[in-house]
Design a protein around this motif. Structure first.
Motif, PDB file in Angstrom:
ATOM      1  N   HIS A  26       0.853  -1.110   0.084  1.00 24.26           N
ATOM      2  CA  HIS A  26      -0.157   0.115  -0.129  1.00 24.26           C
ATOM      3  C   HIS A  26       0.943   0.975   0.052  1.00 24.26           C
ATOM      4  CE1 HIS A  26      -3.990  -1.753   1.123  1.00 24.26           C
ATOM      5  NE2 HIS A  26      -2.946  -2.810   1.644  1.00 24.26           N
ATOM      6  N   VAL A  27       0.561   2.242  -0.678  1.00 17.93           N
ATOM      7  CA  VAL A  27       1.207   3.578  -0.730  1.00 17.93           C
ATOM      8  C   VAL A  27       1.010   3.993   0.885  1.00 17.93           C
ATOM      9  CG1 VAL A  27       1.149   4.183  -3.299  1.00 17.93           C
ATOM     10  CG2 VAL A  27      -0.756   4.722  -1.549  1.00 17.93           C
ATOM     11  N   GLY A  28       2.321   4.848   1.262  1.00 12.67           N
ATOM     12  CA  GLY A  28       2.113   5.326   2.642  1.00 12.67           C
ATOM     13  C   GLY A  28       3.234   6.142   2.773  1.00 12.67           C
ATOM     14  N   GLY A  29       3.595   6.272   4.153  1.00 12.82           N
ATOM     15  CA  GLY A  29       4.645   7.133   4.686  1.00 12.82           C
ATOM     16  C   GLY A  29       4.047   8.418   5.393  1.00 12.82           C
ATOM     17  N   ALA A  30       4.581   8.814   6.504  1.00 15.75           N
ATOM     18  CA  ALA A  30       3.872   9.826   7.436  1.00 15.75           C
ATOM     19  C   ALA A  30       3.690  11.091   6.622  1.00 15.75           C
ATOM     20  CB  ALA A  30       4.729  10.005   8.601  1.00 15.75           C
ATOM     21  N   VAL A  31       4.740  11.487   5.788  1.00 19.76           N
ATOM     22  CA  VAL A  31       4.438  12.849   5.257  1.00 19.76           C
ATOM     23  C   VAL A  31       3.574  12.478   4.043  1.00 19.76           C
ATOM     24  CG1 VAL A  31       5.830  14.682   4.215  1.00 19.76           C
ATOM     25  CG2 VAL A  31       6.696  13.551   6.064  1.00 19.76           C
ATOM     26  N   PHE A  32       3.946  11.660   3.106  1.00 15.49           N
ATOM     27  CA  PHE A  32       2.915  11.348   2.257  1.00 15.49           C
ATOM     28  C   PHE A  32       1.519  11.137   2.483  1.00 15.49           C
ATOM     29  CE2 PHE A  32       0.604   7.835  -0.242  1.00 15.49           C
ATOM     30  CZ  PHE A  32       0.623   8.243  -1.507  1.00 15.49           C
ATOM     31  N   ASN A  33       1.112  10.470   3.688  1.00 18.03           N
ATOM     32  CA  ASN A  33      -0.194  10.541   4.051  1.00 18.03           C
ATOM     33  C   ASN A  33      -0.784  11.620   4.311  1.00 18.03           C
ATOM     34  OD1 ASN A  33      -0.167   7.513   3.805  1.00 18.03           O
ATOM     35  ND2 ASN A  33       0.403   7.492   6.120  1.00 18.03           N
ATOM     36  N   THR A  34      -0.003  12.812   4.913  1.00 20.51           N
ATOM     37  CA  THR A  34      -0.542  14.158   5.379  1.00 20.51           C
ATOM     38  C   THR A  34      -0.759  14.826   3.985  1.00 20.51           C
ATOM     39  OG1 THR A  34       0.657  14.123   7.265  1.00 20.51           O
ATOM     40  CG2 THR A  34       0.054  16.374   6.454  1.00 20.51           C
ATOM     41  N   ALA A  35       0.203  14.560   2.993  1.00 23.22           N
ATOM     42  CA  ALA A  35      -0.188  15.566   1.582  1.00 23.22           C
ATOM     43  C   ALA A  35      -1.324  14.725   0.960  1.00 23.22           C
ATOM     44  CB  ALA A  35       1.099  15.108   0.637  1.00 23.22           C
ATOM     45  N   ILE A  36      -1.563  13.439   1.072  1.00 28.12           N
ATOM     46  CA  ILE A  36      -2.977  12.797   0.644  1.00 28.12           C
ATOM     47  C   ILE A  36      -3.918  13.448   0.981  1.00 28.12           C
ATOM     48  CG2 ILE A  36      -4.158  10.603   0.296  1.00 28.12           C
ATOM     49  CD1 ILE A  36      -2.135  10.774  -1.764  1.00 28.12           C
ATOM     50  N   ALA A  37      -3.853  13.461   2.554  1.00 33.39           N
ATOM     51  CA  ALA A  37      -5.077  13.840   3.558  1.00 33.39           C
ATOM     52  C   ALA A  37      -5.407  15.350   3.011  1.00 33.39           C
ATOM     53  CB  ALA A  37      -4.911  13.724   4.615  1.00 33.39           C
ATOM     54  N   LEU A  38      -4.448  16.055   2.935  1.00 34.81           N
ATOM     55  CA  LEU A  38      -4.768  17.718   2.610  1.00 34.81           C
ATOM     56  C   LEU A  38      -5.398  17.860   0.928  1.00 34.81           C
ATOM     57  CD1 LEU A  38      -1.640  19.226   3.993  1.00 34.81           C
ATOM     58  CD2 LEU A  38      -3.740  19.994   4.668  1.00 34.81           C
ATOM     59  N   GLY A  39      -4.696  16.936   0.186  1.00 37.54           N
ATOM     60  CA  GLY A  39      -5.298  17.302  -1.130  1.00 37.54           C
ATOM     61  C   GLY A  39      -6.675  16.451  -1.207  1.00 37.54           C
ATOM     62  N   ARG A  40      -7.094  15.636  -0.405  1.00 38.83           N
ATOM     63  CA  ARG A  40      -8.488  15.184  -0.461  1.00 38.83           C
ATOM     64  C   ARG A  40      -9.346  16.127   0.224  1.00 38.83           C
ATOM     65  NH1 ARG A  40      -8.300   8.572   0.369  1.00 38.83           N
ATOM     66  NH2 ARG A  40      -6.996   7.932  -1.229  1.00 38.83           N
ATOM     67  N   LEU A  41      -8.809  16.878   1.201  1.00 31.72           N
ATOM     68  CA  LEU A  41      -9.677  17.989   1.985  1.00 31.72           C
ATOM     69  C   LEU A  41      -9.848  19.086   1.045  1.00 31.72           C
ATOM     70  CD1 LEU A  41      -8.378  17.466   5.421  1.00 31.72           C
ATOM     71  CD2 LEU A  41     -10.373  16.623   4.805  1.00 31.72           C
ATOM     72  N   GLY A  42      -9.402  19.169  -0.161  1.00 30.80           N
ATOM     73  CA  GLY A  42      -9.621  20.333  -1.071  1.00 30.80           C
ATOM     74  C   GLY A  42      -8.406  21.505  -0.771  1.00 30.80           C
ATOM     75  N   THR A  43      -7.456  21.362   0.014  1.00 36.36           N
ATOM     76  CA  THR A  43      -6.395  22.115   0.094  1.00 36.36           C
ATOM     77  C   THR A  43      -5.442  22.146  -0.949  1.00 36.36           C
ATOM     78  OG1 THR A  43      -6.622  22.003   2.512  1.00 36.36           O
ATOM     79  CG2 THR A  43      -4.460  23.017   2.003  1.00 36.36           C
ATOM     80  N   GLU A  44      -4.827  23.145  -1.248  1.00 37.86           N
ATOM     81  CA  GLU A  44      -3.951  23.461  -2.323  1.00 37.86           C
ATOM     82  C   GLU A  44      -2.709  22.816  -1.768  1.00 37.86           C
ATOM     83  OE1 GLU A  44      -1.803  26.399  -5.626  1.00 37.86           O
ATOM     84  OE2 GLU A  44      -3.052  27.062  -4.393  1.00 37.86           O
ATOM     85  N   VAL A  45      -2.119  21.700  -2.336  1.00 43.51           N
ATOM     86  CA  VAL A  45      -0.725  21.087  -1.576  1.00 43.51           C
ATOM     87  C   VAL A  45      -0.064  20.455  -2.548  1.00 43.51           C
ATOM     88  CG1 VAL A  45      -2.148  18.950  -1.252  1.00 43.51           C
ATOM     89  CG2 VAL A  45      -0.049  19.529   0.320  1.00 43.51           C
ATOM     90  N   GLY A  46       1.402  20.576  -2.232  1.00 41.47           N
ATOM     91  CA  GLY A  46       2.589  19.838  -3.009  1.00 41.47           C
ATOM     92  C   GLY A  46       3.575  19.104  -2.267  1.00 41.47           C
ATOM     93  N   MET A  47       4.203  18.525  -2.810  1.00 41.06           N
ATOM     94  CA  MET A  47       5.081  17.440  -1.998  1.00 41.06           C
ATOM     95  C   MET A  47       6.464  17.605  -2.645  1.00 41.06           C
ATOM     96  SD  MET A  47       4.612  13.614  -0.817  1.00 41.06           S
ATOM     97  CE  MET A  47       5.865  12.984   0.505  1.00 41.06           C
TER      98      MET A  47
END
Length: 308
Positions: free
Chosen positions: A27-48
């Motif tokens: 499964h894709v993961g990683g603490a920082v990756f997960n936070t980026a994914i969650a921000l994107g899904r919440l509609g926040t403009e986010v990059g990594m």
């Protein structure tokens, strides 16, 4: 824009084959990756910003980021292996065994770091990417380079078994926490950083006085406490039927950042003067989105539409 800086990896999750044999499922993961994914899904403009392999697992990570609305233009691609984390689950709680030698994520150097857009209002750092060199010092370099002009949030998310040079790690944490505007730390991580008989709240209070940052102390099912220049407050955890805790803290971080951004509080001045209403709303939103994540298997943060 918010930019998440740190690891993206593959979680190997225990499973069973059709005939009942033990197996692992990637499964894709990683603490920082997960936070980026969650921000994107919440509609926040986010990059990594992360070192990502050109191997099939790296492609899978890049595609997953894009599918959740995360800007991938600042990923650092390399022909090196992807970090693997083998997960052990006990009563829903996860522990990890990392395989990271010579990986694309670990081997990034300061000269690989991209320029940041003027629209970047905050940087988020954390996870195992702060534990192993040379990548850890590369992220520390980025933090030092940008902390005067942008909000910095740090979550140590400590994995003691992954730390090879404890003295170097503690020195790096001292530097980065001293540059942070927001420190999110679990009670377990705080006890590791500050051994002693004092309670977690006392230690968090001392950390806030030392750094001047907004310190958010998380206690799992017991909720979170915030310590800042204007006072202290507590927010309970949201009730959820727990499947596992994978990605819960990462999603909490995303919820807090998303709500602070939505309320126009992601500037140094606004954070320093934040009132209880906005801070409580941010922590409560973090607890709300984390409760969704623990209610389903793996790090699977909710989309904004699931919360309406």
């Amino acid at each position: 824009m918010l930019i998440c800086c740190g690891e993206a990896l593959i979680d190997m999750i225990p499973a069973k084959t059709k005939d009942g044999q033990d197996a692992y499922v990637p499964h894709v993961g990683g603490a920082v990756f997960n936070t980026a994914i969650a921000l994107g899904r919440l509609g926040t403009e986010v990059g990594m910003i992360s070192g990502i392999s050109t191997d099939p697992f790296g492609e899978r990570l890049k595609e997953a980021l894009g599918a959740s609305g995360v800007d991938t233009t600042r990923l650092i691609r390399a022909d090196r292996p992807t970090t693997m984390a083998y997960v052990t689950l006990q009563e829903g709680s996860a522990s990890y065994s990392f395989h990271d030698e010579n990986s694309a994520g670990r081997m990034i150097a300061p000269e690989d770091l991209p320029a940041l857009p003027e629209t970047c209002e905050a940087l988020y750092f954390g996870g195992i990417s702060l534990a192993v060199e040379p990548g850890a010092e590369t992220y520390a370099t980025l933090c030092a380079r940008e902390c005067a002009d942008r909000v910095v949030m740090v979550d140590p998310n400590i994995r003691p078994g992954f730390i090879r040079d404890e003295a170097a790690f503690r020195d790096r944490m001292d530097r980065m926490l001293g540059q942070a505007d927001i420190i999110k730390i679990s009670d377990e991580d705080l006890d590791w950083l500050q051994p002693g008989t004092q309670g977690s709240s006392e230690k968090a209070r001392a950390l806030q006085a030392q750094t001047g940052a907004l310190v958010i102390l998380t206690r799992g099912a017991r909720g979170a406490e915030a310590f800042h220049a204007g006072g202290e407050l507590q927010v309970p955890a949201r009730t959820a039927e727990m499947v596992d805790t994978v990605g819960a803290g990462d999603t909490f971080n995303a919820g807090v950042l998303a709500e602070l951004s939505a309320r126009g509080r992601l500037s140094k001045d606004d954070l320093a003067a934040i009132d209880e209403t906005d801070l409580r709303a941010a922590l409560d939103f973090g607890a709300r989105v984390a409760a969704v994540t623990v209610s389903r298997a793996g790090a699977n943060p909710p989309w904004r539409s699931e919360l309406d």
